[in-house]
Motif scaffolding. Structure first.
Motif, PDB file in Angstrom:
ATOM      1  N   GLU A  23       0.839  -1.209   0.000  1.00 33.14           N
ATOM      2  CA  GLU A  23       0.000   0.000   0.000  1.00 33.14           C
ATOM      3  C   GLU A  23       0.871   1.256   0.000  1.00 33.14           C
ATOM      4  O   GLU A  23       0.589   2.223  -0.721  1.00 33.14           O
ATOM      5  CB  GLU A  23      -0.913  -0.015   1.227  1.00 33.14           C
ATOM      6  N   LYS A  24       1.944   1.243   0.801  1.00 32.70           N
ATOM      7  CA  LYS A  24       2.840   2.399   0.849  1.00 32.70           C
ATOM      8  C   LYS A  24       3.553   2.618  -0.482  1.00 32.70           C
ATOM      9  O   LYS A  24       3.827   3.755  -0.879  1.00 32.70           O
ATOM     10  CB  LYS A  24       3.877   2.220   1.968  1.00 32.70           C
ATOM     11  N   MET A  25       3.874   1.523  -1.173  1.00 32.51           N
ATOM     12  CA  MET A  25       4.602   1.612  -2.435  1.00 32.51           C
ATOM     13  C   MET A  25       3.673   1.719  -3.639  1.00 32.51           C
ATOM     14  O   MET A  25       4.130   1.849  -4.774  1.00 32.51           O
ATOM     15  CB  MET A  25       5.501   0.379  -2.597  1.00 32.51           C
ATOM     16  N   ASN A  26       2.356   1.636  -3.390  1.00 26.19           N
ATOM     17  CA  ASN A  26       1.353   1.696  -4.457  1.00 26.19           C
ATOM     18  C   ASN A  26       1.567   0.589  -5.492  1.00 26.19           C
ATOM     19  O   ASN A  26       1.523   0.819  -6.705  1.00 26.19           O
ATOM     20  CB  ASN A  26       1.369   3.069  -5.142  1.00 26.19           C
ATOM     21  N   VAL A  27       1.794  -0.624  -4.981  1.00 24.45           N
ATOM     22  CA  VAL A  27       1.905  -1.811  -5.833  1.00 24.45           C
ATOM     23  C   VAL A  27       1.068  -2.911  -5.197  1.00 24.45           C
ATOM     24  O   VAL A  27       0.518  -2.734  -4.108  1.00 24.45           O
ATOM     25  CB  VAL A  27       3.377  -2.292  -5.973  1.00 24.45           C
ATOM     26  N   SER A  28       0.971  -4.049  -5.834  1.00 22.42           N
ATOM     27  CA  SER A  28       0.197  -5.155  -5.285  1.00 22.42           C
ATOM     28  C   SER A  28       1.017  -5.953  -4.284  1.00 22.42           C
ATOM     29  O   SER A  28       2.259  -5.898  -4.286  1.00 22.42           O
ATOM     30  CB  SER A  28      -0.267  -6.082  -6.408  1.00 22.42           C
ATOM     31  N   ARG A  29       0.321  -6.711  -3.419  1.00 25.48           N
ATOM     32  CA  ARG A  29       1.025  -7.576  -2.477  1.00 25.48           C
ATOM     33  C   ARG A  29       1.850  -8.620  -3.223  1.00 25.48           C
ATOM     34  O   ARG A  29       2.944  -8.995  -2.794  1.00 25.48           O
ATOM     35  CB  ARG A  29       0.030  -8.271  -1.546  1.00 25.48           C
ATOM     36  N   ILE A  44      13.385   1.595 -11.480  1.00 25.65           N
ATOM     37  CA  ILE A  44      14.329   2.451 -10.765  1.00 25.65           C
ATOM     38  C   ILE A  44      13.611   3.443  -9.855  1.00 25.65           C
ATOM     39  O   ILE A  44      14.067   3.719  -8.738  1.00 25.65           O
ATOM     40  CB  ILE A  44      15.261   3.192 -11.751  1.00 25.65           C
ATOM     41  N   GLU A  45      12.453   3.972 -10.305  1.00 22.07           N
ATOM     42  CA  GLU A  45      11.723   4.929  -9.466  1.00 22.07           C
ATOM     43  C   GLU A  45      11.258   4.274  -8.168  1.00 22.07           C
ATOM     44  O   GLU A  45      11.333   4.865  -7.084  1.00 22.07           O
ATOM     45  CB  GLU A  45      10.514   5.501 -10.229  1.00 22.07           C
ATOM     46  N   LYS A  46      10.753   3.030  -8.280  1.00 19.41           N
ATOM     47  CA  LYS A  46      10.298   2.311  -7.093  1.00 19.41           C
ATOM     48  C   LYS A  46      11.475   1.929  -6.201  1.00 19.41           C
ATOM     49  O   LYS A  46      11.357   1.918  -4.975  1.00 19.41           O
ATOM     50  CB  LYS A  46       9.514   1.061  -7.500  1.00 19.41           C
ATOM     51  N   LEU A  47      12.603   1.620  -6.807  1.00 12.82           N
ATOM     52  CA  LEU A  47      13.791   1.265  -6.032  1.00 12.82           C
ATOM     53  C   LEU A  47      14.246   2.451  -5.191  1.00 12.82           C
ATOM     54  O   LEU A  47      14.554   2.307  -3.996  1.00 12.82           O
ATOM     55  CB  LEU A  47      14.905   0.815  -6.974  1.00 12.82           C
ATOM     56  N   VAL A  48      14.271   3.627  -5.802  1.00  9.21           N
ATOM     57  CA  VAL A  48      14.661   4.837  -5.073  1.00  9.21           C
ATOM     58  C   VAL A  48      13.659   5.131  -3.961  1.00  9.21           C
ATOM     59  O   VAL A  48      14.032   5.477  -2.839  1.00  9.21           O
ATOM     60  CB  VAL A  48      14.767   6.035  -6.034  1.00  9.21           C
ATOM     61  N   VAL A  58      20.878   2.738  -2.471  1.00  7.69           N
ATOM     62  CA  VAL A  58      20.568   1.730  -3.484  1.00  7.69           C
ATOM     63  C   VAL A  58      21.580   0.598  -3.406  1.00  7.69           C
ATOM     64  O   VAL A  58      21.225  -0.585  -3.489  1.00  7.69           O
ATOM     65  CB  VAL A  58      20.557   2.364  -4.899  1.00  7.69           C
ATOM     66  N   ASP A  59      22.849   0.945  -3.222  1.00  8.84           N
ATOM     67  CA  ASP A  59      23.885  -0.086  -3.134  1.00  8.84           C
ATOM     68  C   ASP A  59      23.666  -0.995  -1.936  1.00  8.84           C
ATOM     69  O   ASP A  59      23.844  -2.213  -2.028  1.00  8.84           O
ATOM     70  CB  ASP A  59      25.263   0.574  -3.052  1.00  8.84           C
ATOM     71  N   GLN A  60      23.258  -0.405  -0.806  1.00 11.71           N
ATOM     72  CA  GLN A  60      23.023  -1.209   0.404  1.00 11.71           C
ATOM     73  C   GLN A  60      21.891  -2.204   0.199  1.00 11.71           C
ATOM     74  O   GLN A  60      21.991  -3.363   0.595  1.00 11.71           O
ATOM     75  CB  GLN A  60      22.715  -0.295   1.588  1.00 11.71           C
ATOM     76  N   ILE A  61      20.804  -1.744  -0.414  1.00 12.15           N
ATOM     77  CA  ILE A  61      19.653  -2.639  -0.544  1.00 12.15           C
ATOM     78  C   ILE A  61      19.874  -3.682  -1.636  1.00 12.15           C
ATOM     79  O   ILE A  61      19.332  -4.784  -1.589  1.00 12.15           O
ATOM     80  CB  ILE A  61      18.351  -1.836  -0.806  1.00 12.15           C
ATOM     81  N   LEU A  62      20.699  -3.348  -2.655  1.00 11.98           N
ATOM     82  CA  LEU A  62      20.948  -4.304  -3.733  1.00 11.98           C
ATOM     83  C   LEU A  62      22.024  -5.320  -3.371  1.00 11.98           C
ATOM     84  O   LEU A  62      21.865  -6.514  -3.621  1.00 11.98           O
ATOM     85  CB  LEU A  62      21.367  -3.566  -5.011  1.00 11.98           C
ATOM     86  N   ARG A  63      23.105  -4.845  -2.760  1.00  9.73           N
ATOM     87  CA  ARG A  63      24.265  -5.717  -2.563  1.00  9.73           C
ATOM     88  C   ARG A  63      24.693  -5.881  -1.111  1.00  9.73           C
ATOM     89  O   ARG A  63      25.525  -6.737  -0.800  1.00  9.73           O
ATOM     90  CB  ARG A  63      25.457  -5.192  -3.372  1.00  9.73           C
ATOM     91  N   GLY A  64      24.148  -5.067  -0.218  1.00 10.70           N
ATOM     92  CA  GLY A  64      24.552  -5.162   1.176  1.00 10.70           C
ATOM     93  C   GLY A  64      24.000  -6.403   1.848  1.00 10.70           C
ATOM     94  O   GLY A  64      23.102  -7.069   1.331  1.00 10.70           O
ATOM     95  N   ASN A  65      24.566  -6.709   3.025  1.00 12.06           N
ATOM     96  CA  ASN A  65      24.079  -7.841   3.817  1.00 12.06           C
ATOM     97  C   ASN A  65      23.377  -7.295   5.050  1.00 12.06           C
ATOM     98  O   ASN A  65      24.013  -6.908   6.011  1.00 12.06           O
ATOM     99  CB  ASN A  65      25.234  -8.748   4.227  1.00 12.06           C
ATOM    100  N   MET A  66      22.067  -7.228   4.983  1.00 20.80           N
ATOM    101  CA  MET A  66      21.290  -6.696   6.099  1.00 20.80           C
ATOM    102  C   MET A  66      20.748  -7.804   6.989  1.00 20.80           C
ATOM    103  O   MET A  66      19.874  -7.574   7.812  1.00 20.80           O
ATOM    104  CB  MET A  66      20.148  -5.825   5.576  1.00 20.80           C
ATOM    105  N   ASP A  67      21.262  -8.990   6.805  1.00 26.91           N
ATOM    106  CA  ASP A  67      20.792 -10.118   7.612  1.00 26.91           C
ATOM    107  C   ASP A  67      21.489 -10.101   8.957  1.00 26.91           C
ATOM    108  O   ASP A  67      22.492 -10.764   9.171  1.00 26.91           O
ATOM    109  CB  ASP A  67      21.056 -11.441   6.894  1.00 26.91           C
ATOM    110  N   PHE A  68      20.966  -9.283   9.873  1.00 27.57           N
ATOM    111  CA  PHE A  68      21.522  -9.199  11.214  1.00 27.57           C
ATOM    112  C   PHE A  68      20.835 -10.180  12.154  1.00 27.57           C
ATOM    113  O   PHE A  68      21.090 -10.194  13.345  1.00 27.57           O
ATOM    114  CB  PHE A  68      21.352  -7.781  11.762  1.00 27.57           C
ATOM    115  N   SER A  69      19.916 -10.979  11.626  1.00 32.96           N
ATOM    116  CA  SER A  69      19.184 -11.923  12.469  1.00 32.96           C
ATOM    117  C   SER A  69      20.119 -13.023  12.938  1.00 32.96           C
ATOM    118  O   SER A  69      20.994 -13.463  12.210  1.00 32.96           O
ATOM    119  CB  SER A  69      18.013 -12.535  11.696  1.00 32.96           C
ATOM    120  N   HIS A  70      19.971 -13.422  14.142  1.00 35.98           N
ATOM    121  CA  HIS A  70      20.793 -14.475  14.723  1.00 35.98           C
ATOM    122  C   HIS A  70      20.054 -14.985  15.935  1.00 35.98           C
ATOM    123  O   HIS A  70      19.510 -14.197  16.712  1.00 35.98           O
ATOM    124  CB  HIS A  70      22.155 -13.905  15.124  1.00 35.98           C
ATOM    125  N   GLU A  71      20.003 -16.277  16.097  1.00 30.91           N
ATOM    126  CA  GLU A  71      19.210 -16.820  17.208  1.00 30.91           C
ATOM    127  C   GLU A  71      19.777 -16.429  18.561  1.00 30.91           C
ATOM    128  O   GLU A  71      19.117 -16.570  19.582  1.00 30.91           O
ATOM    129  CB  GLU A  71      19.127 -18.338  17.094  1.00 30.91           C
TER     130      GLU A  71
END
Length: 230
Positions: A23-29, A44-48, A58-71
């Motif tokens: 809903e925030k991105m104005n696209v479908s689920r 590209i517009e939606k990516l920005v 953009v570099d962080q979301i495309l190539r970064g490792n945001m998986d900080f989850s750890h049990e």
């Protein structure tokens, strides 16, 4: 490319469902689902727009490792730390954490404090020669004083801190791990803060960040990491 996984992590860190993000991105689920599965990429517009929403590049979301989850991590939470007094000792060596904490533990024994509350943080005042040539680092440990506690002949200055809010995460030490996940824990806190618009507080009158190690009743070691917030 980590795009799909990063979108899923960022969405969950902001407590959004796929429907809410759509809903925030104005696209479908279904589009959000396909992004997270990596089967399609946004225009590209939606990516920005996505990066602006999650406060990342953009570099962080495309190539970064945001998986900080750890049990070994607990949920991130905000706590209020009541005023306290403390004395600190800074060590610069190849094993500064052990050296500083050992020194402060000696103070606690000298003062006959049972189950001392000891905290610590990185001490940045290390020269390039100490760091690059001798591979030394800095760390400061502090002994939290009990109400009315005097320090007698200990050569240290009693410092105090007022009531302060911190964002915190708890780590549980696992076998052969020795808290090697600490850097990612700081990344997790900072990412959560950026996404949710929480600002760090930098004030010489407070500790901007610190760590506290302790054992539970079963002998399991934990560490709480604190970052001061506005």
């Amino acid at each position: 490319m980590n795009f799909g996984k990063n979108v899923q992590i960022l969405r969950r860190m902001t407590n959004l469902t796929q429907e809410e993000l759509a809903e925030k991105m104005n696209v479908s689920r279904q589009t959000i689902s396909k992004w997270e599965l990596g089967s399609i990429m946004p225009e590209i517009e939606k990516l920005v727009e996505l990066c602006e929403m999650f406060n990342c590049s953009v570099d962080q979301i495309l190539r970064g490792n945001m998986d900080f989850s750890h049990e070994a991590y607990s949920d991130i939470k905000i706590v209020t730390v009541e005023p306290f007094r403390y004395i600190g000792y800074a060590a610069v060596s190849r094993e500064p954490e052990e050296d500083a904490i050992t020194h402060v533990e000696g103070w606690a024994r000298h003062l006959k404090i049972e189950s001392p509350h000891i905290i610590g943080w990185d001490f940045p005042k290390v020269s390039q020669e100490q760091s690059n040539v001798y591979h030394m680092r800095g760390y400061e440990a502090a002994l939290i004083l009990k109400d009315g506690q005097e320090i007698g002949d200990i050569d240290a200055e009693i410092l105090s801190q007022n009531r302060q809010d911190y964002i915190t995460i708890t780590l549980e030490e696992r076998e052969n791990e020795e808290f090697d996940i600490i850097p990612n824990a700081y990344k997790a806190l900072l990412t959560h803060m950026a996404i949710n618009g929480i600002k760090e507080k930098h004030d010489p009158a407070i500790l901007s960040c610190y760590e506290h190690e302790y054992f539970d009743d079963k002998g399991v070691k934990f560490m709480d990491i604190y970052i001061a917030i506005e």
